[in-house]
Design a protein around this motif. Structure first.
Motif, mmCIF file in Angstrom:
data_model
loop_
_atom_site.group_PDB
_atom_site.id
_atom_site.type_symbol
_atom_site.label_atom_id
_atom_site.label_comp_id
_atom_site.label_asym_id
_atom_site.label_seq_id
_atom_site.Cartn_x
_atom_site.Cartn_y
_atom_site.Cartn_z
ATOM 1 N N LYS A 389 -15.130 -19.300 35.090
ATOM 2 C CA LYS A 389 -16.044 -18.360 35.750
ATOM 3 C C LYS A 389 -15.302 -17.103 36.192
ATOM 4 C CE LYS A 389 -19.256 -21.914 37.390
ATOM 5 N NZ LYS A 389 -19.815 -22.614 38.579
ATOM 6 N N GLY A 390 -14.087 -17.276 36.685
ATOM 7 C CA GLY A 390 -13.301 -16.132 37.138
ATOM 8 C C GLY A 390 -12.955 -15.190 36.003
ATOM 9 N N MET A 391 -12.564 -15.743 34.888
ATOM 10 C CA MET A 391 -12.241 -14.902 33.728
ATOM 11 C C MET A 391 -13.463 -14.127 33.258
ATOM 12 S SD MET A 391 -9.013 -15.107 33.010
ATOM 13 C CE MET A 391 -8.789 -14.659 31.287
ATOM 14 N N ALA A 392 -14.631 -14.773 33.250
ATOM 15 C CA ALA A 392 -15.864 -14.084 32.855
ATOM 16 C C ALA A 392 -16.186 -12.965 33.840
ATOM 17 C CB ALA A 392 -17.011 -15.078 32.774
ATOM 18 N N ALA A 393 -15.984 -13.241 35.118
ATOM 19 C CA ALA A 393 -16.260 -12.228 36.134
ATOM 20 C C ALA A 393 -15.305 -11.043 36.029
ATOM 21 C CB ALA A 393 -16.162 -12.858 37.529
ATOM 22 N N GLU A 394 -14.080 -11.308 35.526
ATOM 23 C CA GLU A 394 -13.100 -10.238 35.362
ATOM 24 C C GLU A 394 -13.321 -9.429 34.079
ATOM 25 O OE1 GLU A 394 -10.595 -9.374 37.606
ATOM 26 O OE2 GLU A 394 -11.723 -10.769 38.879
ATOM 27 N N GLY A 395 -14.336 -9.824 33.313
ATOM 28 C CA GLY A 395 -14.661 -9.077 32.095
ATOM 29 C C GLY A 395 -13.867 -9.493 30.870
ATOM 30 N N CYS A 396 -13.208 -10.646 30.909
ATOM 31 C CA CYS A 396 -12.487 -11.137 29.726
ATOM 32 C C CYS A 396 -12.760 -12.626 29.560
ATOM 33 C CB CYS A 396 -10.987 -10.840 29.810
ATOM 34 S SG CYS A 396 -10.167 -11.312 31.343
ATOM 35 N N LYS A 397 -13.924 -12.925 29.017
ATOM 36 C CA LYS A 397 -14.321 -14.309 28.808
ATOM 37 C C LYS A 397 -13.259 -15.050 28.002
ATOM 38 C CE LYS A 397 -19.365 -14.331 29.087
ATOM 39 N NZ LYS A 397 -20.608 -14.693 28.362
ATOM 40 N N PHE A 398 -13.022 -16.270 28.399
ATOM 41 C CA PHE A 398 -12.018 -17.078 27.716
ATOM 42 C C PHE A 398 -12.692 -17.972 26.694
ATOM 43 C CE2 PHE A 398 -9.199 -20.526 26.835
ATOM 44 C CZ PHE A 398 -7.931 -19.960 26.856
ATOM 45 N N ILE A 399 -12.249 -17.857 25.428
ATOM 46 C CA ILE A 399 -12.700 -18.735 24.346
ATOM 47 C C ILE A 399 -11.449 -19.320 23.699
ATOM 48 C CG2 ILE A 399 -13.865 -18.859 22.111
ATOM 49 C CD1 ILE A 399 -15.556 -16.459 23.029
ATOM 50 N N GLY A 400 -11.387 -20.628 23.669
ATOM 51 C CA GLY A 400 -10.200 -21.268 23.117
ATOM 52 C C GLY A 400 -9.941 -22.570 23.834
ATOM 53 N N VAL A 401 -8.676 -22.971 23.898
ATOM 54 C CA VAL A 401 -8.315 -24.182 24.622
ATOM 55 C C VAL A 401 -7.488 -23.789 25.841
ATOM 56 C CG1 VAL A 401 -6.229 -24.602 23.223
ATOM 57 C CG2 VAL A 401 -7.287 -26.488 24.470
ATOM 58 N N LEU A 402 -7.919 -24.277 26.988
ATOM 59 C CA LEU A 402 -7.156 -24.096 28.225
ATOM 60 C C LEU A 402 -6.262 -25.324 28.403
ATOM 61 C CD1 LEU A 402 -9.417 -22.698 31.097
ATOM 62 C CD2 LEU A 402 -7.321 -21.697 30.190
ATOM 63 N N TYR A 403 -4.991 -25.066 28.510
ATOM 64 C CA TYR A 403 -4.004 -26.136 28.712
ATOM 65 C C TYR A 403 -3.438 -25.932 30.108
ATOM 66 C CZ TYR A 403 0.841 -28.011 28.149
ATOM 67 O OH TYR A 403 2.049 -28.635 28.310
ATOM 68 N N ALA A 404 -3.890 -26.777 31.027
ATOM 69 C CA ALA A 404 -3.452 -26.667 32.421
ATOM 70 C C ALA A 404 -2.281 -27.599 32.673
ATOM 71 C CB ALA A 404 -4.605 -27.001 33.356
ATOM 72 N N GLY A 405 -1.148 -27.012 33.061
ATOM 73 C CA GLY A 405 -0.025 -27.807 33.518
ATOM 74 C C GLY A 405 -0.233 -28.083 34.994
ATOM 75 N N LEU A 406 -0.375 -29.353 35.340
ATOM 76 C CA LEU A 406 -0.745 -29.738 36.700
ATOM 77 C C LEU A 406 0.361 -30.535 37.383
ATOM 78 C CD1 LEU A 406 -4.339 -31.076 35.922
ATOM 79 C CD2 LEU A 406 -3.743 -28.769 36.687
ATOM 80 N N MET A 407 0.357 -30.477 38.689
ATOM 81 C CA MET A 407 1.192 -31.368 39.488
ATOM 82 C C MET A 407 0.272 -32.177 40.395
ATOM 83 S SD MET A 407 4.264 -32.416 40.200
ATOM 84 C CE MET A 407 5.457 -31.131 39.789
ATOM 85 N N ILE A 408 0.324 -33.501 40.251
ATOM 86 C CA ILE A 408 -0.401 -34.366 41.180
ATOM 87 C C ILE A 408 0.517 -34.523 42.392
ATOM 88 C CG2 ILE A 408 -1.625 -36.530 41.493
ATOM 89 C CD1 ILE A 408 -2.670 -34.740 39.207
ATOM 90 N N GLU A 409 0.207 -33.783 43.435
ATOM 91 C CA GLU A 409 1.124 -33.704 44.580
ATOM 92 C C GLU A 409 1.302 -35.049 45.267
ATOM 93 O OE1 GLU A 409 2.186 -30.228 47.568
ATOM 94 O OE2 GLU A 409 0.040 -30.391 47.198
ATOM 95 N N LYS A 410 2.540 -35.360 45.563
ATOM 96 C CA LYS A 410 2.864 -36.647 46.186
ATOM 97 C C LYS A 410 2.267 -36.758 47.589
ATOM 98 C CE LYS A 410 6.847 -39.638 47.184
ATOM 99 N NZ LYS A 410 8.335 -39.761 47.120
ATOM 100 N N LYS A 411 2.297 -35.647 48.320
ATOM 101 C CA LYS A 411 1.864 -35.721 49.720
ATOM 102 C C LYS A 411 0.345 -35.748 49.880
ATOM 103 C CE LYS A 411 2.297 -30.715 50.561
ATOM 104 N NZ LYS A 411 3.016 -29.698 51.368
ATOM 105 N N THR A 412 -0.397 -35.241 48.897
ATOM 106 C CA THR A 412 -1.857 -35.212 49.020
ATOM 107 C C THR A 412 -2.567 -36.054 47.962
ATOM 108 O OG1 THR A 412 -2.100 -33.276 47.575
ATOM 109 C CG2 THR A 412 -1.736 -32.867 49.928
ATOM 110 N N GLY A 413 -1.899 -36.305 46.840
ATOM 111 C CA GLY A 413 -2.539 -37.024 45.747
ATOM 112 C C GLY A 413 -3.525 -36.175 44.971
ATOM 113 N N LEU A 414 -3.539 -34.857 45.230
ATOM 114 C CA LEU A 414 -4.482 -33.946 44.577
ATOM 115 C C LEU A 414 -3.763 -33.022 43.601
ATOM 116 C CD1 LEU A 414 -6.715 -33.005 47.654
ATOM 117 C CD2 LEU A 414 -7.273 -34.588 45.783
#
Length: 565
Positions: A389-414
């Motif tokens: 939604k943010g990319m669309a709002a910024e005027g550059c819609k994203f088409i493709g594959v989003l690869y999110a590198g995530l950290m599951i935080e130890k202290k929160t589990g989120l």
């Protein structure tokens, strides 16, 4: 000269008399075997032809003719029988030894189905589903995995890969176009028009950031991948971080610097451990996790003073160190809708026990047990959808594959977002494509057309694991040109194994040789992760490459998680 295997799917393996010419592998689906032979004939002529295919059908014979790109006229003819019990080489006549003079090694014959026959000389028109010829841009293991999945797609007529590599070409998963300059968008567009390419899939990040998708889309060629503007999500970590700030996407605390003295002052204020990142593309090597202040200061000097990454490191990000477990999350995006893929987890460090410098990835597995269904929902709601939604709002819609590198935080589990890549990960793509059971070509076309809401994907319940074999000395310095043997034999001996080639060439004797750092992705499926791992390592041990090395503990996190559960 001709060997025929009538199997579902049906294969035709053609070898020219001149052994210096490459073989041609044809395949497709057809319950009527006599028609299969006809379609194979069409494909064989097409493989050697740059002109329109001409065919004539009589009551008892099919003749396919082709002009062989200046070599001379050729034809293939097959008799039509009322019943076809067994096809032998005596039933086929080839009028020219030059039929296989061009280096195309793989085409699918059932793209030529324009009629059906009952052996009585009559032809019936059959409605057919949408079919597509695909061009994959790139030359690594990720691109090999994409070619493999596309080749399995029932709607995909043929797969080209530019430039590809020797392993991709020899595997039969794609026809490699080694002389196509992928940095020349006009040349790529011209190739697509010449060969009727209906979908381009851009594998690596560099062509995306350079704007290849913009140019091909403007030429009316459906292209899966983000525009240059949207690719800034990977091309600039500062851009990604500012987007997170603006749209409330959870990420690590950070600051951006261009002045080395200011950066060093900030590091001393924050303390170690701390993370230093080059802002731009650095082939997966622009991140330093500094456990000591001296390491952080050295990284700052390397990037901002010594210019080790050129313009990509002229601006750096310094962010807090997040403790927890890293995991990769992928989603197809059509500009508005995001369709999650399966999870995967890779191993970035070069050595066993996650030791040594970061690499592009030494192995991976899917699914990642740490990313539960509940956490996947959290990722979609707090990270992926706000980004789209943010990319669309910024005027550059994203088409493709989003690869999110995530950290599951130890202290929160989120989950928190570490970084975005705007293409499939490598080697995560290899395990995902091993598990995908749906038609990849149709899914990617739907993304290009803004129709992902109509798509659902089927996945194998069996886990997959890939072990990367690299040249000794990687990721610092390594020898090129070392010989690799026994790769093709391994796939026939060890069950459920596929070897994806990342950096292979071929020497004058027909041997595979290593031409890069990460060279092979030995990938296996199993009923459980233990079986997938055992199969992958059995295959690794059977490959004859003394100058290669690999980690011996790929999958340890998944096994630990399973034991804990």
């Amino acid at each position: 000269m001709l060997g025929l295997f009538c199997l579902p799917p049906i294969y035709l393996h053609l070898k020219p008399k001149d052994s210096s010419l490459p073989p041609l592998l044809l395949w497709g689906y057809e319950s009527n075997k006599e028609l299969a032979i006809i379609y194979m004939a069409c494909a064989a002529c097409h493989a050697g032809s740059s002109l329109a295919l001409r065919k004539s059908v009589s009551s008892n014979r099919v003749v396919v003719k082709s002009n062989l790109n200046g070599v001379g006229s050729s034809s293939i003819s097959f008799p039509i029988y009322l019943s076809c019990e067994g096809i032998s080489t005596s039933n086929a006549n080839f009028s020219s030894r030059y039929l296989f003079s061009r280096s195309f090694k793989f085409l699918r014959f059932d793209r030529f189905k324009s009629f059906s026959s009952h052996g009585n000389g009559k032809a019936d028109t059959k409605p057919s589903e949408e079919r597509v010829t695909v061009l994959v841009i790139g030359e690594g293991g990720r691109e090999h995995a994409l070619c493999y999945a596309l080749r399995k797609s029932l709607s995909c007529d043929a797969v080209f890969c530019a430039p590809g590599n020797a392993g991709i070409a020899q595997s039969g998963d794609a026809t490699c176009i080694t002389n196509l300059d992928i940095s020349d968008s006009a040349a790529v567009a011209s190739f697509c028009r010449m060969w009727g390419v209906g979908l381009v899939v851009v594998g690596p990040e560099a062509p995306l950031v350079a704007g290849l998708v913009n140019e091909l889309s403007s030429a009316g060629i459906p292209t899966f991948g983000p525009s240059a503007e949207a690719a800034a999500l990977e091309g600039s970590k500062d851009f990604m971080k500012k987007l997170c700030d603006k749209y409330g996407i959870p990420t690590a605390k950070y600051q951006t610097f261009t002045n080395p003295d200011d950066a060093k002052a900030y590091v001393k204020e924050q303390g170690a451990p701390i993370v230093v990142k080059a802002d731009g593309l650095a082939a997966g090597k622009g991140v330093v996790v500094a456990t000591k202040l001296s390491e952080a200061i050295s990284a700052i000097d390397s990037m901002l003073v010594q210019g080790s990454f050129g313009s990509s490191g002229s601006q750096i990000i310094i962010e807090e160190f997040l403790e927890g477990e890293e995991v990769s999350f992928f989603a197809l995006v059509d500009g508005e809708t995001a369709l999650p893929l399966e999870s995967a987890q890779d191993h970035k460090r070069v050595g066993d026990g996650d030791t040594g410098p970061n690499t592009g990835g030494m192995g991976a597995y899917s699914p990642a047990p740490v990313l539960t269904k509940d956490l996947q929902s959290v990722v979609m709601e707090t990270i992926i959808r706000p980004t789209v939604k943010g990319m669309a709002a910024e005027g550059c819609k994203f088409i493709g594959v989003l690869y999110a590198g995530l950290m599951i935080e130890k202290k929160t589990g989120l989950p928190k977002l570490i970084e975005y890549n705007v293409r499939f990960g490598d080697p995560e793509c290899q395990v995902l494509m091993m598990r995908l059971e749906s038609d990849l070509a149709q899914a990617l076309l739907a993304a290009c057309r803004g129709q992902l809401g109509q798509v659902s994907l089927a996945w194998s319940s069996e886990p997959a694991l890939v072990v990367v074999m690299a040249s000794k000395g990687y990721p610092i310095s390594y020898q090129k040109g070392t010989v690799i043997k026994n790769t093709e034999e391994v796939e026939t001996v060890v069950p459920m194994v596929k070897i994806f080639h990342a950096s292979t060439g071929m020497d004058a004797y027909g041997n595979f040789i290593a031409i890069g750092g990460r060279v092979l992705g030995v990938t296996a499926k199993g009923k459980v992760i233990e079986e997938a791992k055992e199969r992958a390592y059995d295959a690794v041990e059977a490959i004859d490459w003394p100058e290669g090395f690999f980690r011996r503990d790929i999958g340890w996190r998944a096994l630990k998680q399973k034991q804990s559960a």
